[in-house]
Enzyme design. Structure first.
Site, short mmCIF file in Angstrom:
data_model
loop_
_atom_site.label_atom_id
_atom_site.label_comp_id
_atom_site.label_asym_id
_atom_site.label_seq_id
_atom_site.Cartn_x
_atom_site.Cartn_y
_atom_site.Cartn_z
N ARG A 60 -63.98 -25.40 22.67
CA ARG A 60 -65.42 -25.13 22.60
C ARG A 60 -66.26 -26.41 22.52
O ARG A 60 -67.41 -26.44 22.94
CB ARG A 60 -65.72 -24.25 21.40
CG ARG A 60 -65.07 -22.89 21.49
CD ARG A 60 -65.62 -22.04 20.41
NE ARG A 60 -67.06 -22.29 20.29
CZ ARG A 60 -67.98 -21.71 21.03
NH1 ARG A 60 -67.65 -20.80 21.91
NH2 ARG A 60 -69.25 -22.02 20.87
N LYS A 69 -61.10 -35.88 14.62
CA LYS A 69 -61.23 -35.20 15.91
C LYS A 69 -62.68 -34.78 16.17
O LYS A 69 -63.22 -35.03 17.24
CB LYS A 69 -60.32 -33.95 15.91
CG LYS A 69 -60.62 -32.94 16.98
CD LYS A 69 -59.71 -31.74 16.88
CE LYS A 69 -60.24 -30.59 16.06
NZ LYS A 69 -61.32 -29.82 16.67
N ASN A 70 -63.30 -34.17 15.17
CA ASN A 70 -64.65 -33.63 15.38
C ASN A 70 -65.73 -34.70 15.47
O ASN A 70 -66.86 -34.41 15.85
CB ASN A 70 -65.01 -32.61 14.29
CG ASN A 70 -64.27 -31.30 14.48
OD1 ASN A 70 -63.59 -31.11 15.49
ND2 ASN A 70 -64.38 -30.40 13.52
N ARG A 125 -68.91 -17.15 19.28
CA ARG A 125 -69.46 -18.49 18.99
C ARG A 125 -70.67 -18.72 19.88
O ARG A 125 -70.56 -19.30 20.96
CB ARG A 125 -68.39 -19.56 19.23
CG ARG A 125 -67.04 -19.34 18.55
CD ARG A 125 -67.01 -19.85 17.14
NE ARG A 125 -67.21 -21.26 17.02
CZ ARG A 125 -66.24 -22.17 16.92
NH1 ARG A 125 -64.98 -21.79 16.98
NH2 ARG A 125 -66.51 -23.45 16.77
N CYS A 166 -63.71 -17.01 20.35
CA CYS A 166 -62.36 -17.48 20.03
C CYS A 166 -61.86 -16.71 18.83
O CYS A 166 -62.53 -15.79 18.34
CB CYS A 166 -62.37 -18.98 19.76
SG CYS A 166 -63.27 -19.41 18.29
N ASP A 209 -63.63 -25.40 7.55
CA ASP A 209 -62.38 -25.88 8.15
C ASP A 209 -61.28 -26.12 7.10
O ASP A 209 -60.15 -26.46 7.46
CB ASP A 209 -62.62 -27.17 8.95
CG ASP A 209 -63.32 -26.89 10.27
OD1 ASP A 209 -63.46 -25.71 10.63
OD2 ASP A 209 -63.72 -27.85 10.95
N ARG A 243 -53.68 -28.96 18.20
CA ARG A 243 -55.05 -29.24 18.66
C ARG A 243 -55.77 -30.18 17.69
O ARG A 243 -56.65 -30.92 18.10
CB ARG A 243 -55.84 -27.93 18.77
CG ARG A 243 -55.52 -27.11 19.99
CD ARG A 243 -56.47 -25.94 20.11
NE ARG A 243 -57.82 -26.37 19.78
CZ ARG A 243 -58.69 -25.67 19.05
NH1 ARG A 243 -58.38 -24.50 18.58
NH2 ARG A 243 -59.89 -26.15 18.80
C1 UD1 Z 1 -68.17 -27.38 14.35
C2 UD1 Z 1 -66.75 -27.90 14.22
C3 UD1 Z 1 -65.83 -26.83 13.64
C4 UD1 Z 1 -66.41 -26.32 12.32
C5 UD1 Z 1 -67.86 -25.89 12.49
C6 UD1 Z 1 -68.53 -25.53 11.17
C7 UD1 Z 1 -66.66 -29.51 16.03
C8 UD1 Z 1 -66.09 -29.86 17.34
N1 UD1 Z 1 -66.29 -28.30 15.54
O1 UD1 Z 1 -68.12 -26.28 15.26
O2 UD1 Z 1 -64.55 -27.39 13.43
O3 UD1 Z 1 -65.67 -25.20 11.90
O4 UD1 Z 1 -68.62 -26.96 13.07
O5 UD1 Z 1 -68.47 -26.58 10.29
O6 UD1 Z 1 -67.37 -30.28 15.41
N2 UD1 Z 1 -74.28 -20.76 15.56
C9 UD1 Z 1 -75.32 -20.01 16.09
N3 UD1 Z 1 -75.90 -20.45 17.23
C10 UD1 Z 1 -75.54 -21.61 17.85
C11 UD1 Z 1 -74.50 -22.37 17.30
C12 UD1 Z 1 -73.89 -21.93 16.15
O7 UD1 Z 1 -75.68 -18.98 15.54
O8 UD1 Z 1 -76.13 -21.95 18.87
C13 UD1 Z 1 -73.61 -20.31 14.33
C14 UD1 Z 1 -72.10 -20.16 14.51
O9 UD1 Z 1 -71.76 -18.91 15.04
C15 UD1 Z 1 -71.62 -20.35 13.09
C16 UD1 Z 1 -72.59 -21.39 12.54
O10 UD1 Z 1 -73.73 -21.33 13.37
O11 UD1 Z 1 -71.77 -19.15 12.38
C17 UD1 Z 1 -72.06 -22.79 12.52
O12 UD1 Z 1 -71.50 -23.12 13.78
P1 UD1 Z 1 -71.51 -24.60 14.35
O13 UD1 Z 1 -71.88 -25.56 13.28
O14 UD1 Z 1 -72.32 -24.62 15.60
O15 UD1 Z 1 -69.99 -24.81 14.74
P2 UD1 Z 1 -69.47 -25.73 15.89
O16 UD1 Z 1 -70.43 -26.84 16.09
O17 UD1 Z 1 -69.09 -24.91 17.07
#
Ligand code: UD1
Length: 422
Positions: free
Chosen positions: A94, A22-23, A123, A118, A309, A401
């Site tokens: 998201r 999915k991701n 996030r 969420c 995850d 999901r």
């Molecule tokens: C993706 C995955 C999700 C997984 C996560 C971490 C997808 C669609 N989802 O989510 O399943 O749990 O990676 O492996 O691929 N952060 C910031 N600033 C930002 C973005 C992120 O501080 O602009 C922080 C987040 O709050 C979190 C960390 O960085 O603490 C990692 O988040 P991120 O890797 O961005 O997660 P997603 O990409 O949303």
């Protein structure tokens, strides 16, 4: 609303296959916005999040079709003014944020709703915005929307690390923008997750020039156009890991096809540490658990660390391990909604800041529990499989999901699990 009813106590045994990731599929679908020509994707799973991304892309003018053989064809329009990703879609998923980079890069304009927080915490998307601004996009927040625009992006050097390390969708967004920027972009502290690698491979097939794929430093030479392409999405390492953990927790013997050793190395190491026998050949991993697992300390980290995850599912297994385990969450410090529900099933479990102390008990007891997010739901299913008696998990739309008919795969392994209407 559907619920899942599990009667625990059966050893899982047999062979199943994990579906497409999915991701990986979600950002790859978003990359279709960049393509001047159709994109054909194989192994895109049939999941609620994929349907939501389909809806979002259609809102943005992309034609998305499923062929009878399951292939997905995406065609981006030559010209359109439909550049608004609405809140009503973004708040449910998201990963919709992945359209931001492609919209700015290809269409020069984007209005993408901020997705909001969420169940697993707030996030932020500051890294996405920082990267786009470095590439020359004008970014403003207006009425809950990210409004981005530019004539043509330009290459830049940027550090994309945040307080919790790299960002998966942040890296993907910036990568999808940089491929059409003029000049060279260097992304440092890029996420190295297999899903980012898969997206990069797709972009290269489309004509992008990306160096360092799979490493924390990505170098991109911008090109003027990208074409369509054909691609098979990688197997879902989280689904595979969930099935392996279900096998291990039930003292079973489970073989999962579509489980790549390289992508699941951290999980395999932890399983071996707690006494589970693990074998691997090609894209297949087999777990065999002949006795009660031992306790272990697990800390989630960006890839190649232990994936956040799989944290909840691992914790479900550790509730019945021999000894005391500490599970520390370093990616999403509040991702512990499953703790209280596991407690309702008799787990001896205590949250302390961003860690959870688990005193392993010999068994859990079935109860009525509630799913709160995608991976927490999977953890409750595993707990239900090991518990004595009946467990009813409500709100399984969270599970749907990210898992395509998980109950069918588990039934094939001998589990007593069924979906009911509540
Ligand atoms: C993706 C995955 C999700 C997984 C996560 C971490 C997808 C669609 N989802 O989510 O399943 O749990 O990676 O492996 O691929 N952060 C910031 N600033 C930002 C973005 C992120 O501080 O602009 C922080 C987040 O709050 C979190 C960390 O960085 O603490 C990692 O988040 P991120 O890797 O961005 O997660 P997603 O990409 O949303």
């Amino acid at each position: 609303m559907d619920a899942m009813v599990v009667t625990g106590g059966r050893r899982l045994k047999g062979r199943v296959r994990a579906g497409g990731a999915k991701n990986a599929a979600l950002p790859i679908m978003a990359a279709s916005i960049l393509a001047e020509g159709p994109m054909r994707l194989k192994d895109v799973p049939d999941l609620a999040d994929i349907r939501t991304m389909t809806r979002l892309l259609k809102t943005l003018g992309v034609r998305v079709e499923r062929e009878p053989d399951g292939d997905m064809i995406l065609r981006s329009p030559r010209r359109t003014t439909r550049n608004r990703a609405p809140y009503k879609i973004m708040r449910t998923m998201r990963a919709g944020i992945c359209v931001l980079g492609p919209l700015v890069a290809r269409r020069g304009k984007a209005e993408v709703s901020l997705p909001g927080g969420c169940a697993i915490g707030d996030r932020p998307v500051d890294l996405h915005l920082k990267g786009l601004a470095a590439l020359g996009a004008r970014i403003r927040i207006r009425h809950g929307y990210i409004v981005g625009g530019c004539r043509r992006l330009h290459g830049a050097e940027m550090y994309l690390g945040g307080p919790f390390g790299s960002s998966v969708t942040g890296t993907e967004n910036i990568l999808m923008a940089a491929v059409l920027a003029k000049g060279t972009t260097v992304i440092d502290c890029a996420a190295c997750e297999p899903e980012v690698r898969d997206l990069a491979r797709v972009l290269v097939k489309m004509g992008a020039q990306i160096y360092g794929v799979g490493s924390p430093r990505l170098v991109v030479e911008g090109v003027d156009h990208l074409t369509g392409c054909e691609h098979t999405v990688i197997p879902d390492r989280i689904e595979a890991g969930t099935l392996l953990l279900a096998g291990a927790a039930t003292h079973g013997d489970v073989t999962v096809e579509g489980a790549r050793w390289d992508d699941l190395f951290a999980l395999v190491s932890v399983l071996r540490e707690i006494g589970i026998e693990v074998q691997h050949f090609d894209d297949t991993i087999r777990v065999r658990a002949s006795r009660r697992p031992k306790s272990v300390d697990v800390t989630t980290l960006p890839f190649p660390g232990f994936p956040t995850d799989l944290q909840a599912q691992m914790m479900a297994l550790l509730t019945v391990a021999d000894g005391i385990s500490v599970v520390t969450e370093k990616i999403f410090p509040d991702r512990f909604m499953h703790v209280a529900e596991l407690g309702r099933m008799g787990a001896e479990i205590r949250k302390e800041g961003n860690a959870v102390v688990v005193h392993g008990t010999r068994t859990l007891s079935g109860a009525e529990v509630m799913a709160s997010d995608l991976r927490a739901s999977a953890a409750l299913v595993i707990a239900g499989l090991v518990a004595g008696g009946k467990t009813t998990i409500s709100r399984v739309y969270h599970l749907d999901r990210g898992y395509q008919r998980l109950e069918r795969k588990l039934r094939r392994l001998g589990a007593a699990i069924r979906r009911v209407k509540q």
